[in-house]
Design a protein around this motif. Structure first.
Motif, PDB file in Angstrom:
ATOM      1  N   LEU A   1      -4.859   7.005   7.655  1.00  0.00           N
ATOM      2  CA  LEU A   1      -5.078   5.833   6.808  1.00  0.00           C
ATOM      3  C   LEU A   1      -4.325   4.622   7.362  1.00  0.00           C
ATOM      4  O   LEU A   1      -4.860   3.513   7.425  1.00  0.00           O
ATOM      5  CB  LEU A   1      -4.610   6.124   5.373  1.00  0.00           C
ATOM      6  N   TYR A   2      -3.082   4.858   7.748  1.00  0.00           N
ATOM      7  CA  TYR A   2      -2.255   3.781   8.306  1.00  0.00           C
ATOM      8  C   TYR A   2      -2.910   3.177   9.546  1.00  0.00           C
ATOM      9  O   TYR A   2      -2.965   1.957   9.719  1.00  0.00           O
ATOM     10  CB  TYR A   2      -0.871   4.332   8.651  1.00  0.00           C
ATOM     11  N   GLU A   3      -3.438   4.052  10.408  1.00  0.00           N
ATOM     12  CA  GLU A   3      -4.053   3.595  11.658  1.00  0.00           C
ATOM     13  C   GLU A   3      -5.410   2.913  11.407  1.00  0.00           C
ATOM     14  O   GLU A   3      -5.668   1.824  11.925  1.00  0.00           O
ATOM     15  CB  GLU A   3      -4.254   4.800  12.593  1.00  0.00           C
ATOM     16  N   VAL A   4      -6.267   3.550  10.643  1.00  0.00           N
ATOM     17  CA  VAL A   4      -7.632   3.055  10.451  1.00  0.00           C
ATOM     18  C   VAL A   4      -7.659   1.775   9.616  1.00  0.00           C
ATOM     19  O   VAL A   4      -8.421   0.836   9.918  1.00  0.00           O
ATOM     20  CB  VAL A   4      -8.511   4.143   9.787  1.00  0.00           C
ATOM     21  N   LEU A   5      -6.809   1.717   8.586  1.00  0.00           N
ATOM     22  CA  LEU A   5      -6.789   0.522   7.732  1.00  0.00           C
ATOM     23  C   LEU A   5      -5.967  -0.609   8.324  1.00  0.00           C
ATOM     24  O   LEU A   5      -5.888  -1.689   7.742  1.00  0.00           O
ATOM     25  CB  LEU A   5      -6.241   0.875   6.342  1.00  0.00           C
ATOM     26  N   LYS A   6      -5.355  -0.330   9.498  1.00  0.00           N
ATOM     27  CA  LYS A   6      -4.526  -1.324  10.191  1.00  0.00           C
ATOM     28  C   LYS A   6      -3.451  -1.914   9.258  1.00  0.00           C
ATOM     29  O   LYS A   6      -3.326  -3.128   9.098  1.00  0.00           O
ATOM     30  CB  LYS A   6      -5.397  -2.434  10.783  1.00  0.00           C
ATOM     31  N   LEU A   7      -2.693  -0.998   8.651  1.00  0.00           N
ATOM     32  CA  LEU A   7      -1.655  -1.400   7.702  1.00  0.00           C
ATOM     33  C   LEU A   7      -0.421  -1.908   8.437  1.00  0.00           C
ATOM     34  O   LEU A   7      -0.142  -1.491   9.566  1.00  0.00           O
ATOM     35  CB  LEU A   7      -1.277  -0.215   6.807  1.00  0.00           C
TER      36      LEU A   7
ATOM     37  N   PRO B   1       3.706  -2.204   8.662  1.00  0.00           N
ATOM     38  CA  PRO B   1       4.841  -1.385   8.203  1.00  0.00           C
ATOM     39  C   PRO B   1       5.627  -2.011   7.055  1.00  0.00           C
ATOM     40  O   PRO B   1       6.081  -1.300   6.159  1.00  0.00           O
ATOM     41  CB  PRO B   1       5.707  -1.236   9.463  1.00  0.00           C
ATOM     42  N   GLU B   2       5.759  -3.328   7.064  1.00  0.00           N
ATOM     43  CA  GLU B   2       6.555  -3.983   6.002  1.00  0.00           C
ATOM     44  C   GLU B   2       5.835  -3.973   4.650  1.00  0.00           C
ATOM     45  O   GLU B   2       6.457  -4.208   3.606  1.00  0.00           O
ATOM     46  CB  GLU B   2       6.906  -5.428   6.399  1.00  0.00           C
ATOM     47  N   HIS B   3       4.529  -3.695   4.667  1.00  0.00           N
ATOM     48  CA  HIS B   3       3.765  -3.670   3.412  1.00  0.00           C
ATOM     49  C   HIS B   3       3.238  -2.269   3.090  1.00  0.00           C
ATOM     50  O   HIS B   3       2.353  -2.115   2.242  1.00  0.00           O
ATOM     51  CB  HIS B   3       2.585  -4.641   3.485  1.00  0.00           C
ATOM     52  N   THR B   4       3.776  -1.262   3.770  1.00  0.00           N
ATOM     53  CA  THR B   4       3.273   0.109   3.595  1.00  0.00           C
ATOM     54  C   THR B   4       4.426   1.055   3.276  1.00  0.00           C
ATOM     55  O   THR B   4       5.477   1.004   3.917  1.00  0.00           O
ATOM     56  CB  THR B   4       2.557   0.605   4.868  1.00  0.00           C
ATOM     57  N   LYS B   5       4.224   1.919   2.292  1.00  0.00           N
ATOM     58  CA  LYS B   5       5.236   2.904   1.928  1.00  0.00           C
ATOM     59  C   LYS B   5       4.587   4.275   1.750  1.00  0.00           C
ATOM     60  O   LYS B   5       3.471   4.381   1.245  1.00  0.00           O
ATOM     61  CB  LYS B   5       5.962   2.487   0.651  1.00  0.00           C
ATOM     62  N   ARG B   6       5.300   5.294   2.185  1.00  0.00           N
ATOM     63  CA  ARG B   6       4.819   6.678   2.052  1.00  0.00           C
ATOM     64  C   ARG B   6       5.596   7.355   0.924  1.00  0.00           C
ATOM     65  O   ARG B   6       6.830   7.316   0.900  1.00  0.00           O
ATOM     66  CB  ARG B   6       5.047   7.426   3.376  1.00  0.00           C
TER      67      ARG B   6
ATOM     68  N   VAL C   1       0.866  -1.189   0.000  1.00  0.00           N
ATOM     69  CA  VAL C   1       0.000   0.000   0.000  1.00  0.00           C
ATOM     70  C   VAL C   1       0.898   1.232   0.000  1.00  0.00           C
ATOM     71  O   VAL C   1       1.778   1.377   0.854  1.00  0.00           O
ATOM     72  CB  VAL C   1      -0.937   0.022   1.226  1.00  0.00           C
ATOM     73  N   TRP C   2       0.670   2.104  -0.976  1.00  0.00           N
ATOM     74  CA  TRP C   2       1.449   3.336  -1.112  1.00  0.00           C
ATOM     75  C   TRP C   2       0.571   4.505  -0.667  1.00  0.00           C
ATOM     76  O   TRP C   2      -0.459   4.775  -1.298  1.00  0.00           O
ATOM     77  CB  TRP C   2       1.889   3.537  -2.561  1.00  0.00           C
ATOM     78  N   LEU C   3       0.972   5.178   0.395  1.00  0.00           N
ATOM     79  CA  LEU C   3       0.222   6.332   0.894  1.00  0.00           C
ATOM     80  C   LEU C   3       0.758   7.572   0.190  1.00  0.00           C
ATOM     81  O   LEU C   3       1.876   8.024   0.455  1.00  0.00           O
ATOM     82  CB  LEU C   3       0.366   6.454   2.416  1.00  0.00           C
ATOM     83  N   ALA C   4      -0.040   8.124  -0.723  1.00  0.00           N
ATOM     84  CA  ALA C   4       0.438   9.197  -1.599  1.00  0.00           C
ATOM     85  C   ALA C   4      -0.353  10.483  -1.421  1.00  0.00           C
ATOM     86  O   ALA C   4      -0.618  11.206  -2.378  1.00  0.00           O
ATOM     87  CB  ALA C   4       0.369   8.737  -3.055  1.00  0.00           C
ATOM     88  N   SER C   5      -0.742  10.788  -0.189  1.00  0.00           N
ATOM     89  CA  SER C   5      -1.419  12.057   0.079  1.00  0.00           C
ATOM     90  C   SER C   5      -0.418  13.205  -0.064  1.00  0.00           C
ATOM     91  O   SER C   5       0.779  12.984  -0.179  1.00  0.00           O
ATOM     92  CB  SER C   5      -2.048  12.042   1.475  1.00  0.00           C
ATOM     93  N   ASP C   6      -0.914  14.435  -0.027  1.00  0.00           N
ATOM     94  CA  ASP C   6      -0.072  15.612  -0.274  1.00  0.00           C
ATOM     95  C   ASP C   6       1.082  15.697   0.714  1.00  0.00           C
ATOM     96  O   ASP C   6       1.052  15.096   1.794  1.00  0.00           O
ATOM     97  CB  ASP C   6      -0.921  16.887  -0.218  1.00  0.00           C
TER      98      ASP C   6
ATOM     99  N   PRO D   1      10.642   5.919  -1.635  1.00  0.00           N
ATOM    100  CA  PRO D   1       9.631   5.994  -0.562  1.00  0.00           C
ATOM    101  C   PRO D   1      10.289   6.363   0.767  1.00  0.00           C
ATOM    102  O   PRO D   1      11.500   6.238   0.935  1.00  0.00           O
ATOM    103  CB  PRO D   1       9.079   4.567  -0.522  1.00  0.00           C
ATOM    104  N   ARG D   2       9.470   6.818   1.687  1.00  0.00           N
ATOM    105  CA  ARG D   2       9.966   7.144   3.033  1.00  0.00           C
ATOM    106  C   ARG D   2       8.933   6.734   4.062  1.00  0.00           C
ATOM    107  O   ARG D   2       7.863   6.234   3.710  1.00  0.00           O
ATOM    108  CB  ARG D   2      10.274   8.641   3.143  1.00  0.00           C
ATOM    109  N   ASN D   3       9.256   6.963   5.327  1.00  0.00           N
ATOM    110  CA  ASN D   3       8.302   6.688   6.401  1.00  0.00           C
ATOM    111  C   ASN D   3       7.399   7.895   6.612  1.00  0.00           C
ATOM    112  O   ASN D   3       7.712   9.013   6.172  1.00  0.00           O
ATOM    113  CB  ASN D   3       9.038   6.362   7.702  1.00  0.00           C
TER     114      ASN D   3
END
Length: 417
Positions: A94-100, A102-107, A77-82, A125-127
């Motif tokens: 999004l990270y909290e509510v979708l219960k993502l 860390p190893e499968h999530t990138k900002r 999952v790529w979090l690409a908000s502003d 990507p970054r944290n």
């Protein structure tokens, strides 16, 4: 299983980005914030270090369920908000509510919606920046604390449904204090006298020249006396002085300077400017429109060089790097500029074309040589008075680029040779 899910804020932006990324990526929108403080409660536990209590509004529950289902099916999952603090907070929620995980999530962040910018963001990507998240939460909590306390007072004392906040309340106070100063000010009337002389030009043709009396006159009677005296006076040019000046262009646009210029030159309101700029950004025509930086990337500087050289010649090319004076400005961001400097014009609504034209001219002008100006001052004496009239005029030596440059010159950036 869908390999990649990219979540952005805007549905318009989602379509453009999905087109760039291809079949392995699915792009969905969060439609802005998915969680906020509870509407009808204070929602802040002051005794527990101002801990906020969030809820998912009714109108966002369907969006959240859809995003949850898609996130479970995706490998990454790529979090690409502003890239501002609101965008960072959206990514965190999004990270909290979708219960993502860390190893499968990138900002990822980008300041322009172009294929190269999106692909570069995917490569780097970054944290989630928790400092930006904290900054947004502090702002939201302050809004609630101030508003919850002051708004009921306004409803009781002024009018129902009014709101107060951490910015509104202070702004109103400043306006009230300024208005009281204006009301207390004791004004003094004065008269300015302007004369129009007919003088011969280089071809011997008579042309009008405006000149102003070198002093202000305090009373109407004194002004009328001077005018009567001028009826029978002879006017003589005592002195003509010419001095060279240089005028430097203004820096590229930040959010606030774009709003100011759009109001001054186009008559746009702040809300109108930001709405049109948002559409230009989401369609990939300009960089991110919320910034306090005047920096331009090397790519923008280099592409501006080639545009200026091809339009007006090498002599007008003068690459510049501007420094942001705003305390705490985010230097990593860019100023507001076109994503493709070669596009002097774009397709779109009349408002979009006008605002884009303003941004393009300001960016191009910022990378151009100083305007060389000759400023001439003429001193004119009155035969039967001690007073003098002064006339001033300026001639720009470089005339091949005035359609781009003249409106973008910073009138305060003036230097004598």
């Amino acid at each position: 299983m869908q390999k990649n899910l990219v979540i952005v804020e805007s549905p318009a932006k989602a379509k453009t980005i999905e087109k760039f990324l291809g079949k392995d990526y699915k792009v969905l929108s969060s439609y802005g914030h998915i969680r906020d403080l509870k509407k009808k409660e204070f929602s802040i536990d002051i005794d527990k270090d101002f801990k906020p209590h969030y809820e998912i509004p009714e109108d966002k529950k369907k969006v959240v369920e859809e995003l949850k289902a898609e996130a479970k099916e995706a490998e990454t999952v790529w979090l690409a908000s502003d890239e501002d603090r609101e965008g960072e907070a959206i990514a965190w929620h999004l990270y909290e509510v979708l219960k993502l995980q860390p190893e499968h999530t990138k900002r990822i962040v980008f300041h322009e919606i172009t294929k190269s910018a999106i692909l570069k963001a995917i490569e780097q990507p970054r944290n989630i920046d928790i400092n930006l998240v904290d900054a947004q939460q502090a702002r939201r909590i302050l809004d609630r604390i101030v508003g919850f306390e002051l708004s009921p007072v306004l409803w009781k004392k002024v009018k129902p449904a009014l709101s107060a906040g951490r910015v509104q309340s202070v702004s109103v106070r400043l306006i009230v204090e300024r208005e009281r100063e204006i009301q207390a000010f004791q004004s003094e009337a004065s008269y300015r006298v302007t004369a129009i002389f007919l003088v011969p030009d280089a071809d011997g043709k008579l042309v009008e020249m405006k000149a102003e009396l070198a002093r202000r006159i305090k009373t109407k009677a004194e002004a009328q006396k001077l005018l009567e005296s001028c009826r029978s006076a002879t006017f003589t040019i005592n002195d003509i002085s010419t001095r060279p000046l240089k005028k430097s262009p203004a820096a590229p646009f930040t959010t606030s300077t774009l709003q100011q210029e759009a109001a001054r030159k186009l008559g746009f309101t702040v809300a109108q400017t930001m709405m049109v700029a948002q559409r230009l950004y989401e369609s990939g025509k300009i960089t991110y429109m919320r910034t306090d930086s005047v920096n331009l990337s090397e790519l923008a500087v280099n592409s501006s060089k080639s545009v200026i050289a091809s339009m007006m010649g090498e002599r007008y090319v003068y690459p510049r790097h501007f420094a942001t004076k705003t305390k705490g400005a985010q230097e990593a961001h860019e100023a507001i500029r076109p994503t493709d400097m070669e596009n002097a014009k774009i397709e779109g609504s009349p408002q979009e074309r006008k605002l884009y034209d303003l941004i393009w001219k300001r960016t191009i002008a910022s990378q151009m040589a100083d305007a060389e100006v000759e400023k001439t001052t003429v001193n004119i004496s009155i035969s039967n008075e001690l007073d003098t009239f002064n006339a001033t005029g300026e001639v720009v030596k470089f005339d091949g680029f005035l359609h781009v440059y003249r409106e973008s010159i910073d009138d305060d950036a003036e230097q004598e040779d």
